[in-house]
Design a protein around this motif. Structure first.
Motif, PDB file in Angstrom:
ATOM      1  N   LEU A 178       0.833  -1.204   0.000  1.00 46.39           N
ATOM      2  CA  LEU A 178       0.000   0.000   0.000  1.00 46.39           C
ATOM      3  C   LEU A 178       0.867   1.253   0.000  1.00 46.39           C
ATOM      4  O   LEU A 178       1.770   1.408   0.809  1.00 46.39           O
ATOM      5  N   MET A 179       0.542   2.158  -0.900  1.00 44.38           N
ATOM      6  CA  MET A 179       1.202   3.451  -0.920  1.00 44.38           C
ATOM      7  C   MET A 179       0.737   4.234   0.308  1.00 44.38           C
ATOM      8  O   MET A 179      -0.182   3.808   1.009  1.00 44.38           O
ATOM      9  N   PRO A 180       1.351   5.376   0.631  1.00 47.11           N
ATOM     10  CA  PRO A 180       1.130   6.044   1.918  1.00 47.11           C
ATOM     11  C   PRO A 180      -0.340   6.195   2.327  1.00 47.11           C
ATOM     12  O   PRO A 180      -1.170   6.646   1.543  1.00 47.11           O
ATOM     13  N   ILE A 181      -0.611   5.810   3.586  1.00 48.69           N
ATOM     14  CA  ILE A 181      -1.961   5.952   4.159  1.00 48.69           C
ATOM     15  C   ILE A 181      -1.925   6.774   5.440  1.00 48.69           C
ATOM     16  O   ILE A 181      -2.921   6.869   6.147  1.00 48.69           O
ATOM     17  N   THR A 182      -0.803   7.382   5.736  1.00 49.31           N
ATOM     18  CA  THR A 182      -0.667   8.204   6.937  1.00 49.31           C
ATOM     19  C   THR A 182      -1.151   9.631   6.647  1.00 49.31           C
ATOM     20  O   THR A 182      -1.213  10.053   5.492  1.00 49.31           O
ATOM     21  N   PRO A 183      -1.495  10.383   7.697  1.00 43.84           N
ATOM     22  CA  PRO A 183      -1.921  11.784   7.488  1.00 43.84           C
ATOM     23  C   PRO A 183      -0.796  12.603   6.870  1.00 43.84           C
ATOM     24  O   PRO A 183       0.377  12.388   7.160  1.00 43.84           O
ATOM     25  N   ARG A 184      -1.204  13.543   6.028  1.00 48.48           N
ATOM     26  CA  ARG A 184      -0.229  14.405   5.360  1.00 48.48           C
ATOM     27  C   ARG A 184      -0.802  15.809   5.244  1.00 48.48           C
ATOM     28  O   ARG A 184      -2.011  15.989   5.381  1.00 48.48           O
ATOM     29  N   PRO A 185       0.034  16.813   4.976  1.00 50.87           N
ATOM     30  CA  PRO A 185      -0.467  18.180   4.859  1.00 50.87           C
ATOM     31  C   PRO A 185      -1.415  18.329   3.670  1.00 50.87           C
ATOM     32  O   PRO A 185      -1.318  17.575   2.705  1.00 50.87           O
ATOM     33  N   LYS A 186      -2.307  19.269   3.772  1.00 51.01           N
ATOM     34  CA  LYS A 186      -3.166  19.588   2.625  1.00 51.01           C
ATOM     35  C   LYS A 186      -2.300  20.298   1.582  1.00 51.01           C
ATOM     36  O   LYS A 186      -1.328  20.952   1.901  1.00 51.01           O
ATOM     37  N   GLY A 187      -2.639  20.126   0.339  1.00 49.81           N
ATOM     38  CA  GLY A 187      -1.864  20.743  -0.728  1.00 49.81           C
ATOM     39  C   GLY A 187      -0.625  19.921  -1.038  1.00 49.81           C
ATOM     40  O   GLY A 187      -0.679  18.696  -1.078  1.00 49.81           O
TER      41      GLY A 187
ATOM     42  N   LEU B 227       1.352  -7.946   3.908  1.00 54.18           N
ATOM     43  CA  LEU B 227       0.994  -6.540   3.748  1.00 54.18           C
ATOM     44  C   LEU B 227       2.235  -5.690   4.006  1.00 54.18           C
ATOM     45  O   LEU B 227       2.948  -5.896   4.990  1.00 54.18           O
ATOM     46  N   MET B 228       2.470  -4.744   3.127  1.00 53.95           N
ATOM     47  CA  MET B 228       3.585  -3.818   3.292  1.00 53.95           C
ATOM     48  C   MET B 228       3.039  -2.406   3.168  1.00 53.95           C
ATOM     49  O   MET B 228       2.274  -2.110   2.247  1.00 53.95           O
ATOM     50  N   LEU B 229       3.409  -1.549   4.108  1.00 52.48           N
ATOM     51  CA  LEU B 229       3.034  -0.136   4.045  1.00 52.48           C
ATOM     52  C   LEU B 229       4.229   0.663   3.569  1.00 52.48           C
ATOM     53  O   LEU B 229       5.351   0.442   4.013  1.00 52.48           O
ATOM     54  N   ASP B 230       3.994   1.587   2.681  1.00 46.88           N
ATOM     55  CA  ASP B 230       5.066   2.378   2.094  1.00 46.88           C
ATOM     56  C   ASP B 230       5.172   3.719   2.799  1.00 46.88           C
ATOM     57  O   ASP B 230       4.204   4.466   2.873  1.00 46.88           O
ATOM     58  N   PHE B 231       6.337   3.982   3.366  1.00 43.50           N
ATOM     59  CA  PHE B 231       6.636   5.317   3.852  1.00 43.50           C
ATOM     60  C   PHE B 231       8.142   5.505   3.851  1.00 43.50           C
ATOM     61  O   PHE B 231       8.896   4.554   3.893  1.00 43.50           O
ATOM     62  N   VAL B 232       8.546   6.755   3.725  1.00 46.43           N
ATOM     63  CA  VAL B 232       9.966   7.087   3.646  1.00 46.43           C
ATOM     64  C   VAL B 232      10.249   8.058   4.800  1.00 46.43           C
ATOM     65  O   VAL B 232       9.719   9.160   4.836  1.00 46.43           O
ATOM     66  N   ILE B 233      11.067   7.630   5.732  1.00 46.39           N
ATOM     67  CA  ILE B 233      11.308   8.387   6.965  1.00 46.39           C
ATOM     68  C   ILE B 233      11.800   9.807   6.688  1.00 46.39           C
ATOM     69  O   ILE B 233      11.387  10.738   7.361  1.00 46.39           O
ATOM     70  N   ASN B 234      12.655  10.000   5.717  1.00 51.73           N
ATOM     71  CA  ASN B 234      13.220  11.336   5.523  1.00 51.73           C
ATOM     72  C   ASN B 234      12.298  12.274   4.743  1.00 51.73           C
ATOM     73  O   ASN B 234      12.699  13.371   4.369  1.00 51.73           O
ATOM     74  N   HIS B 235      11.037  11.883   4.516  1.00 52.78           N
ATOM     75  CA  HIS B 235      10.075  12.773   3.869  1.00 52.78           C
ATOM     76  C   HIS B 235       9.075  13.342   4.857  1.00 52.78           C
ATOM     77  O   HIS B 235       8.003  13.767   4.487  1.00 52.78           O
ATOM     78  N   THR B 236       9.403  13.320   6.132  1.00 57.58           N
ATOM     79  CA  THR B 236       8.500  13.798   7.176  1.00 57.58           C
ATOM     80  C   THR B 236       8.091  15.243   6.921  1.00 57.58           C
ATOM     81  O   THR B 236       8.913  16.088   6.578  1.00 57.58           O
ATOM     82  N   SER B 237       6.817  15.520   7.145  1.00 55.89           N
ATOM     83  CA  SER B 237       6.266  16.867   6.952  1.00 55.89           C
ATOM     84  C   SER B 237       6.821  17.827   8.004  1.00 55.89           C
ATOM     85  O   SER B 237       7.136  17.436   9.123  1.00 55.89           O
ATOM     86  N   ASN B 238       6.864  19.106   7.651  1.00 53.85           N
ATOM     87  CA  ASN B 238       7.253  20.128   8.625  1.00 53.85           C
ATOM     88  C   ASN B 238       6.166  20.353   9.659  1.00 53.85           C
ATOM     89  O   ASN B 238       6.349  21.085  10.611  1.00 53.85           O
ATOM     90  N   GLU B 239       5.008  19.703   9.490  1.00 55.40           N
ATOM     91  CA  GLU B 239       3.919  19.792  10.459  1.00 55.40           C
ATOM     92  C   GLU B 239       4.000  18.691  11.520  1.00 55.40           C
ATOM     93  O   GLU B 239       3.189  18.648  12.434  1.00 55.40           O
ATOM     94  N   PHE B 240       4.950  17.777  11.384  1.00 53.34           N
ATOM     95  CA  PHE B 240       5.059  16.652  12.325  1.00 53.34           C
ATOM     96  C   PHE B 240       5.760  17.115  13.578  1.00 53.34           C
ATOM     97  O   PHE B 240       6.825  17.672  13.542  1.00 53.34           O
TER      98      PHE B 240
END
Length: 186
Positions: A126-135, A173-186
């Motif tokens: 699965l491609m990212p399913i975590t919360p992310r910034p709008k826009g 099941l594999m979830l896709d996320f990349v640690i160094n792409h963390t939002s500035n809102e985190f």
């Protein structure tokens, strides 16, 4: 002997000598076998002044996470260690998808497990399913919180249900996320 072969050997030798599976001992064996590699990789990323304290904290965190790990996953770990390089098996057929593009949300995806079975799919990525910034959010990789599921995909309970049902069908099941792409809102 690579790490997977070493783990396979250790688990086999341990289980041959014991009647019951002691998951804590197996965890300790695996951690011990990987300790120098963990240390080397950790300090290559985080060359801190107070190295012993940070490494100790990492090892304590790994131990705590293992202790909190549900029993079905501990059993699955042992099974996979017996197999060895299970993730390189020619028997794994994967499919990568965006949940919302495929079937709206995690509940809808759960309803499609039979469809995946008919296709011969036993590994769902699965491609990212975590919360992310709008826009602008770097395609979903600019993560606001690695511990939550974005509400448009469902809830953590929905993810747990999907995971449980896939596991019962011997599907990964594999979830896709990349640690160094963390939002500035985190």
């Amino acid at each position: 002997m690579n790490q997977a072969s070493l783990h396979q050997f250790m688990v086999s030798e341990y289980l041959n000598a014991k009647k019951d599976t002691d998951f804590e001992t197996l965890f300790d064996l695996r951690l011990s076998a990987n300790l120098m590699l963990i240390k080397q990789l950790y300090f290559s990323l985080y060359p801190l002044e107070n190295k012993s304290d940070s490494l100790k904290k990492l090892l304590q965190t790994l131990t705590t996470l293992f202790q909190e790990r549900p029993m079905p996953l501990k059993k699955q770990d042992v099974h996979r260690q017996k197999i060895g390089n299970w993730y390189q098996s020619e028997k794994i057929v994967g499919m990568q998808l965006y949940v919302d593009h495929f079937n709206n949300d995690l509940k809808g995806l759960t309803e499609k497990i039979g469809y995946f079975e008919k296709l011969g799919i036993n590994f769902l990525h699965l491609m990212p399913i975590t919360p992310r910034p709008k826009g602008e959010n770097d395609g979903g990789y600019a993560v606001n919180n690695y511990h939550e599921v974005d509400e448009r995909f469902g809830t953590k309970e929905d993810l747990t249900e999907l995971t449980d049902k896939l596991r019962k069908k011997n599907m990964y099941l594999m979830l896709d996320f990349v640690i160094n792409h963390t939002s500035n809102e985190f």
